[in-house]
Design a protein around this motif. Structure first.
Motif, PDB file in Angstrom:
ATOM      1  N   SER A 279      27.934  29.315  -9.405  1.00 51.50           N
ATOM      2  CA  SER A 279      28.959  28.388  -8.917  1.00 51.50           C
ATOM      3  C   SER A 279      28.914  28.200  -7.407  1.00 51.50           C
ATOM      4  N   THR A 280      28.070  28.945  -6.733  1.00 50.90           N
ATOM      5  CA  THR A 280      27.879  28.757  -5.283  1.00 50.90           C
ATOM      6  C   THR A 280      26.419  28.376  -5.047  1.00 50.90           C
ATOM      7  N   VAL A 281      26.194  27.155  -4.638  1.00 57.16           N
ATOM      8  CA  VAL A 281      24.828  26.660  -4.421  1.00 57.16           C
ATOM      9  C   VAL A 281      24.542  26.406  -2.939  1.00 57.16           C
ATOM     10  N   LEU A 282      25.552  26.518  -2.072  1.00 53.34           N
ATOM     11  CA  LEU A 282      25.381  26.250  -0.646  1.00 53.34           C
ATOM     12  C   LEU A 282      25.460  27.547   0.139  1.00 53.34           C
ATOM     13  N   THR A 283      24.552  27.707   1.090  1.00 49.57           N
ATOM     14  CA  THR A 283      24.606  28.878   1.969  1.00 49.57           C
ATOM     15  C   THR A 283      25.767  28.753   2.953  1.00 49.57           C
ATOM     16  N   ASN A 284      25.972  27.588   3.504  1.00 54.98           N
ATOM     17  CA  ASN A 284      27.114  27.286   4.363  1.00 54.98           C
ATOM     18  C   ASN A 284      27.436  25.808   4.227  1.00 54.98           C
ATOM     19  N   LEU A 285      28.601  25.418   4.660  1.00 59.75           N
ATOM     20  CA  LEU A 285      29.063  24.052   4.452  1.00 59.75           C
ATOM     21  C   LEU A 285      28.439  23.105   5.466  1.00 59.75           C
ATOM     22  N   PRO A 286      27.990  21.926   5.024  1.00 66.82           N
ATOM     23  CA  PRO A 286      27.510  20.924   5.984  1.00 66.82           C
ATOM     24  C   PRO A 286      28.656  20.488   6.898  1.00 66.82           C
ATOM     25  N   PRO A 287      28.374  20.215   8.163  1.00 63.27           N
ATOM     26  CA  PRO A 287      29.442  19.752   9.061  1.00 63.27           C
ATOM     27  C   PRO A 287      30.061  18.448   8.561  1.00 63.27           C
ATOM     28  N   SER A 288      31.375  18.355   8.705  1.00 61.35           N
ATOM     29  CA  SER A 288      32.072  17.156   8.241  1.00 61.35           C
ATOM     30  C   SER A 288      31.570  15.907   8.934  1.00 61.35           C
ATOM     31  N   MET A 289      31.236  16.037  10.228  1.00 61.92           N
ATOM     32  CA  MET A 289      30.746  14.874  10.972  1.00 61.92           C
ATOM     33  C   MET A 289      29.415  14.391  10.409  1.00 61.92           C
ATOM     34  N   LEU A 290      28.578  15.328   9.962  1.00 63.62           N
ATOM     35  CA  LEU A 290      27.295  14.947   9.364  1.00 63.62           C
ATOM     36  C   LEU A 290      27.516  14.163   8.076  1.00 63.62           C
ATOM     37  N   LEU A 291      28.439  14.618   7.247  1.00 67.81           N
ATOM     38  CA  LEU A 291      28.723  13.912   5.997  1.00 67.81           C
ATOM     39  C   LEU A 291      29.297  12.521   6.266  1.00 67.81           C
ATOM     40  N   ILE A 292      30.138  12.409   7.304  1.00 66.15           N
ATOM     41  CA  ILE A 292      30.689  11.100   7.649  1.00 66.15           C
ATOM     42  C   ILE A 292      29.580  10.151   8.099  1.00 66.15           C
ATOM     43  N   LYS A 293      28.623  10.664   8.872  1.00 59.74           N
ATOM     44  CA  LYS A 293      27.503   9.828   9.316  1.00 59.74           C
ATOM     45  C   LYS A 293      26.669   9.345   8.120  1.00 59.74           C
ATOM     46  N   VAL A 294      26.429  10.263   7.177  1.00 60.07           N
ATOM     47  CA  VAL A 294      25.654   9.882   5.990  1.00 60.07           C
ATOM     48  C   VAL A 294      26.391   8.803   5.195  1.00 60.07           C
ATOM     49  N   GLU A 295      27.689   8.993   5.002  1.00 65.71           N
ATOM     50  CA  GLU A 295      28.465   8.005   4.260  1.00 65.71           C
ATOM     51  C   GLU A 295      28.529   6.674   4.999  1.00 65.71           C
ATOM     52  N   SER A 296      28.531   6.708   6.329  1.00 65.29           N
ATOM     53  CA  SER A 296      28.535   5.467   7.104  1.00 65.29           C
ATOM     54  C   SER A 296      27.226   4.714   6.941  1.00 65.29           C
ATOM     55  N   VAL A 297      26.105   5.439   6.918  1.00 60.87           N
ATOM     56  CA  VAL A 297      24.809   4.794   6.687  1.00 60.87           C
ATOM     57  C   VAL A 297      24.779   4.166   5.293  1.00 60.87           C
ATOM     58  N   LEU A 298      25.261   4.895   4.296  1.00 58.90           N
ATOM     59  CA  LEU A 298      25.290   4.358   2.933  1.00 58.90           C
ATOM     60  C   LEU A 298      26.217   3.149   2.848  1.00 58.90           C
ATOM     61  N   MET A 299      27.324   3.191   3.569  1.00 57.91           N
ATOM     62  CA  MET A 299      28.240   2.054   3.578  1.00 57.91           C
ATOM     63  C   MET A 299      27.574   0.835   4.186  1.00 57.91           C
ATOM     64  N   GLY A 300      26.826   1.041   5.277  1.00 56.09           N
ATOM     65  CA  GLY A 300      26.099  -0.078   5.882  1.00 56.09           C
ATOM     66  C   GLY A 300      25.069  -0.669   4.938  1.00 56.09           C
ATOM     67  N   LEU A 301      24.372   0.193   4.184  1.00 57.55           N
ATOM     68  CA  LEU A 301      23.388  -0.301   3.217  1.00 57.55           C
ATOM     69  C   LEU A 301      24.062  -1.064   2.083  1.00 57.55           C
ATOM     70  N   ALA A 302      25.248  -0.604   1.666  1.00 59.71           N
ATOM     71  CA  ALA A 302      25.979  -1.327   0.617  1.00 59.71           C
ATOM     72  C   ALA A 302      26.363  -2.731   1.092  1.00 59.71           C
TER      73      ALA A 302
END
Length: 548
Positions: A279-302
Motif C-alpha cells: 500500500s506504500t509505493v512512494l519513497t517520499n511525496l512529490p512536491p506539490s508545486m511539481l504536481l501543479i506544473k505537470v497539471e498545468s502542462v496537461l491543461m495547456g495540451l487539453a
C-alpha cells in the motif's frame, strides 16, 4: 468709334475660334472613352492566358489538401486528448493508492472511495449513451461534437487542481457521458472525409456534380487509407501518456523488493489485480508545486486539442446536408439507433465490437498489471505501455493491405494472434519480482523482461488489426449511406462501452476466468466473420446480377 470696332473684332474672333477648340476637345473625349471601353473589354473578356480547366483543377487540388489537413488534425487532436486523459488518470490513481500520500495530504477525505466512484462514473455512464449520442451529433454537428467532447476532457484535467468529491466525481461522470459521442463523431468524421476526397478527386463525374448517391465501393480505398492514418497517429497516445509517469513519478517509486514483498504469485494463478501489492509505493511525496506544473502542462495540451478541433478541422457536411439530416425529426433521430440494431451486418459484427473494447482494457489492466508489473516491478509499467502503443501505431499501417486483399483478412488475423496469446497466458504464471524479499541475493529470480515485451508487441499487433479493421469495415459497408454513419458508429462504440463496463466488473475474478472469457470472444468473432463474408458474397452476387 475705334473702341467699338475693336470689340466687334474680338467678338468675331471668338466666334470663329471657339468651334475649333471645342471640336478638338470632343475628339479627345471620344478617344479617351474608346480607350477605357477597350480596357474594360480586355479585362472582362476571355483572356488568352486564362485556362478555366487548369484553374478548376487547382481549386479541387486545394480542396483535397484541405481534406487531408482535416484528417491529420482530427487524428492529432484525438491523440492529444487521450494522451492527457490517460497520463493524468494513471498518475492520479498511483498517487491516491499510496497510503502515505492519502494520510499526509487528505487524511479525512477518503481518496480511495473517490477513485472507486470516479471509475464507476467513467465506466458505467456510457451504457446509456445510445439514448442521447445521435441527438447530440445531429444537433451540434460532427465537428462541434468533437470540440465539445474535448472540452469535457479539459474540464476533467482542471478539476485535479482541487481534488474533492464534488469536483472529481462529477467530472468523471461527464467524461463517461462524452466518450461515446466523441468516438462516434471521430469515426463519422474520418469516413465523411474519405467521401469528400472522392468527390473532389472525381469532380467531373456526373453523379458528383448532381450530388447523387455514390456508386458502390467508389470511395473504399480512401476509407482504408484515412482510417489507417487516424489509428497510426492516435495509438501514439499510449506512448505520450507515459511521459508523466516516466519523467515525474518514476524517481519517487519504491524498489520492487518493497512493493512486491508480500506478492506470492502472478499471472494465471491469481485472483484480482495483484494480491499482496504494497500500500506504500512512494519513497517520499512529490512536491506539490511539481504536481501543479505537470497539471498545468496537461491543461495547456487539453486546450491545444480543443483549438485543433475548432480551427483546423473543417465541416463534415455541407449546410444543406445538415438541414436534410435534421429534417427527419428529433423523434426519428432518437429511435433510429434502436432500429439499426436489427441490421444483420451489425448483429454479425457485434462480437467484434465487444472484443475491441475487452482486449484494449485487458491489455492495459489485466496483462500489464497482473503479468507485467507483478513480474517486473512498477518501474517497468511505463515501458510495457510504451512498447504496446508503438506496436499498435506501427502495425495499424497493416490495414492498408485491404487495398489488395479481402476485407475480412485483418479481422481474422487479429483474432488468431490474440487467441494464440490468450492460450499462452492461460499457462503462464511468472514469479513475482519481489520473491527474494528479505534475502541478499536479488538476481536469482528469472528475467521476464523480453518475454513481456514480446507479448506487448504481439498484443499491439492484434489490437491494431482488430480496431483498424473493424472501423474500416464499418466505413466500407455504409460508405454510400452518409445519413446513417453517425448511427452506425454510435452502435459500434456503445457496444465497446458495454465491454469496458464488463472489464470494470470482473476486476476481482480469477485470471483464468477472465482469459477464458476473452478467448471465447475471438472464437465468436471467427464464426460471425464466416457468416458475414458468406452473406456479403451473396449480396454482391445479387447486386452484380441486377446491374449487369
Amino acid at each position: 468709334m475705334e473702341a467699338a470696332n475693336c470689340e466687334d473684332l474680338i467678338r468675331e474672333a471668338e466666334q470663329f475660334g471657339a468651334p475649333v477648340n471645342g471640336a478638338m476637345n470632343e475628339m479627345m473625349d471620344v478617344g479617351r472613352e474608346d480607350n477605357i471601353q477597350g480596357q474594360m473589354e480586355e479585362f472582362l473578356g476571355p483572356q488568352a492566358e486564362y485556362n478555366e480547366e487548369e484553374e478548376e483543377r487547382k481549386y479541387y487540388r486545394r480542396k483535397r489538401l484541405g481534406v487531408i489537413k482535416n484528417v491529420v488534425a482530427a487524428s492529432v487532436g484525438a491523440m492529444i486528448v487521450y494522451s492527457v486523459y490517460m497520463g493524468l488518470l494513471q498518475m492520479q490513481l498511483i498517487l491516491h493508492y499510496d497510503m502515505m500520500y492519502r494520510e499526509v495530504k487528505y487524511s479525512n477525505l477518503g481518496l480511495e472511495d473517490i477513485d472507486r466512484k470516479m471509475l464507476m462514473g467513467i465506466n458505467v455512464t456510457p451504457i446509456i449513451s445510445l439514448l442521447y449520442t445521435p441527438v447530440l451529433i445531429r444537433f451540434l454537428g460532427t465537428k462541434w461534437m468533437m470540440f465539445l467532447a474535448s472540452g469535457i476532457y479539459a474540464l476533467f484535467v482542471s478539476t485535479n487542481y482541487w481534488e474533492r468529491y464534488y469536483t472529481l466525481v462529477p467530472s468523471a461522470v461527464a467524461i463517461g457521458v462524452a466518450i461515446v459521442p466523441l468516438w462516434a463523431s471521430l469515426g463519422n468524421y474520418i469516413t465523411r472525409m474519405a467521401q469528400q476526397y472522392y468527390e473532389y478527386a472525381h469532380y467531373k463525374e456526373e453523379h458528383v456534380q448532381e450530388q447523387k448517391k455514390l456508386p458502390k465501393g467508389a470511395c473504399h480505398r480512401y476509407i482504408i487509407v484515412f482510417h489507417s492514418v487516424f489509428f497510426i497517429i492516435f495509438h501514439l497516445s499510449f506512448v505520450f501518456a507515459e511521459f508523466p509517469m516516466r519523467l515525474v513519478l518514476h524517481g519517487y517509486l519504491h524498489d520492487d523488493q518493497h512493493i512486491l514483498c508480500d506478492v506470492k504469485s502472478c499471472g494465471a494463478n491469481i485472483s484480482g489485480v495483484i494480491p499482496g501489492f504494497s500500500s506504500t509505493v512512494l519513497t517520499n511525496l512529490p512536491p506539490s508545486m511539481l504536481l501543479i506544473k505537470v497539471e498545468s502542462v496537461l491543461m495547456g495540451l487539453a486546450f491545444l486539442a480543443m483549438i485543433t478541433f475548432l480551427a483546423l478541422c473543417g465541416a463534415a457536411y455541407r449546410p444543406t446536408e445538415e438541414i436534410d439530416l435534421r429534417s427527419i425529426g428529433w423523434g426519428n433521430i432518437f429511435q433510429l439507433p434502436f432500429k439499426h440494431l436489427r441490421d444483420y451486418r451489425l448483429r454479425l459484427l457485434c462480437p467484434f465490437f465487444i472484443y475491441s473494447g475487452l482486449e484494449v482494457l485487458f491489455a492495459l489492466t489485466g496483462f500489464t498489471l497482473s503479468y507485467g508489473v507483478c513480474a517486473l516491478g512498477l518501474k517497468h509499467l511505463w515501458l510495457l505501455v510504451v512498447v504496446y502503443g508503438l506496436s499498435c501505431s506501427v502495425f495499424s499501417s497493416l490495414s492498408l493491405v485491404l487495398l489488395r486483399v479481402p476485407r475480412w483478412v485483418c479481422l481474422l488475423a487479429g483474432a488468431v494472434v490474440h487467441s494464440v496469446l490468450l492460450i499462452g497466458l492461460l499457462a503462464f504464471s511468472p514469479q513475482p519480482a519481489g520473491n527474494n524479499c528479505g534475502h541478499d541475493k536479488a538476481g536469482d529470480s528469472p528475467n521476464y523482461l523480453w518475454p513481456m515485451l514480446s507479448i506487448s508487441v504481439l498484443w499491439g499487433l492484434g489490437t491494431a488489426l482488430n480496431k483498424t479493421g473493424v472501423s474500416t469495415l464499418l466505413g466500407m459497408l455504409y460508405a454510400e449511406e452518409k445519413e446513417r454513419l453517425d448511427f452506425i458508429y454510435t452502435i459500434f462504440h456503445w457496444w465497446q462501452a458495454i465491454a469496458i463496463f464488463i472489464v470494470y466488473l470482473w476486476s476481482n475474478l480469477p485470471m483464468r476466468v477472465r482469459l477464458c472469457f476473452c478467448l471465447h470472444d475471438p472464437a465468436c468473432d471467427c464464426s460471425s466473420l464466416k457468416t458475414l463474408v458468406g452473406d456479403m458474397s451473396d449480396f454482391n452476387c445479387r447486386f452484380m446480377d441486377k446491374h449487369v
